[in-house]
Design a protein around this motif. Structure first.
Motif, short mmCIF file in Angstrom:
data_model
loop_
_atom_site.label_atom_id
_atom_site.label_comp_id
_atom_site.label_asym_id
_atom_site.label_seq_id
_atom_site.Cartn_x
_atom_site.Cartn_y
_atom_site.Cartn_z
N SER A 156 0.82 -1.35 -0.03
CA SER A 156 0.18 -0.05 -0.06
C SER A 156 0.86 1.21 0.03
N TRP A 157 1.94 1.05 0.44
CA TRP A 157 2.80 2.26 0.23
C TRP A 157 3.35 2.80 -1.01
N GLY A 158 3.26 1.90 -2.06
CA GLY A 158 3.82 2.43 -3.43
C GLY A 158 5.09 2.71 -3.40
N LEU A 159 6.01 1.87 -2.95
CA LEU A 159 7.36 2.27 -2.84
C LEU A 159 8.02 2.50 -4.30
N ASP A 178 14.69 -8.75 -0.82
CA ASP A 178 14.28 -7.69 -1.68
C ASP A 178 14.15 -6.58 -0.67
N VAL A 179 13.95 -5.28 -1.22
CA VAL A 179 13.56 -4.20 -0.78
C VAL A 179 12.17 -4.21 0.19
N ALA A 180 11.07 -4.65 -0.84
CA ALA A 180 10.03 -4.72 -0.10
C ALA A 180 10.01 -5.75 1.37
N GLY A 181 10.56 -6.82 1.22
CA GLY A 181 11.06 -7.69 2.11
C GLY A 181 11.67 -7.23 3.50
#
Length: 244
Positions: A156-159, A178-181
């Motif tokens: 939901s942050w739309g990184l 990864d970055v999201a993880g």
């Protein structure tokens, strides 16, 4: 030759004494702030949490180990991580020596992470730590107290990875995810007390608020080069067995 200003001992003492007064003022302000932390209202923790620990399942009350105060560091080691965060690891390196002193003041220090217990145990052995470390993999504790985020929350942050500071990509690679993880975990501290069988949260902080656990930063702040990080914030930090 140095390009730093060089003066006589007498001149240096005058400037140093002036700075000392500001340092003393800072210490007094810090004392006042510490008192204000202790005066915060408490909130009762009514939800039941069960953690996976070396000796089986433990409740939040069980993590106190018979003491009345508990400080939990939400160590960044998520389910997708292959190893703990290097920066978090640099902090935990200093915890073992603190334990006897904290215990003498009725305080238990423990780490909580979202990764499965077996991963935490293997990494703890590699690092040579003795500080208690439990897994919140089967409970909502880390999410409820700001130490972890669900995959839905992260999405939901739309990184925009290109807009993130370099430390994020560096630590994501170092943890094997990864970055999201990597960003599914967050550095945070939660403090609790136990009175008459009930558990209350008394304090919390996150982000740079956890720097009080980074014992090397106050030392670096007092040497000529300082932290020497610039825009490369914390990217120099390695696990203690990885420096060359």
């Amino acid at each position: 030759m140095t390009d730093h200003k060089v003066v006589s001992r007498q001149e240096w003492r005058a400037v140093r004494d002036e700075l000392l007064q500001r340092e003393k003022e800072h210490t007094k302000r810090a004392d006042k702030l510490a008192r204000q932390r202790r005066e915060l209202p408490w909130v009762a923790v009514e939800k039941e949490y069960r953690f996976d620990a070396d000796d089986g399942t433990r409740t939040l009350a069980g993590l106190f180990d018979g003491r009345s105060q508990l400080l939990i560091y939400h160590f960044m080691f998520g389910p997708s991580y292959a190893a703990g965060c290097p920066v978090n690891s640099s902090m935990a390196d200093g915890f073992d020596g603190l334990l006897p002193h904290l215990h003498a003041r009725d305080v238990t220090l423990a780490l909580v992470s979202q990764a499965p217990l077996a991963k935490l145990q293997g990494y703890k052995q590699r690092m040579g730590w003795n500080v208690p470390w439990v897994s919140a993999a089967n409970t909502d504790f880390n999410v409820d107290f700001g130490g972890s985020y669900t995959p839905e929350q992260v999405r939901s942050w739309g990184l925009d990875e290109s807009a993130l500071p370099p430390i994020v990509a560096v630590n994501a690679a170092a943890t094997g995810t990864d970055v999201a993880g990597y960003l599914s975990e967050s550095p945070a501290v939660s403090v609790f007390t136990r009175r008459d069988g009930a558990v209350y949260q008394t304090y919390a902080t996150a982000g740079r608020g956890v720097e009080f656990l980074m014992g090397y930063y106050p030392i670096l702040d007092r040497v000529p080069n300082g932290r020497d990080e610039g825009d490369a914030f914390q990217t120099w930090i390695r696990r203690h067995d990885e420096y060359v």
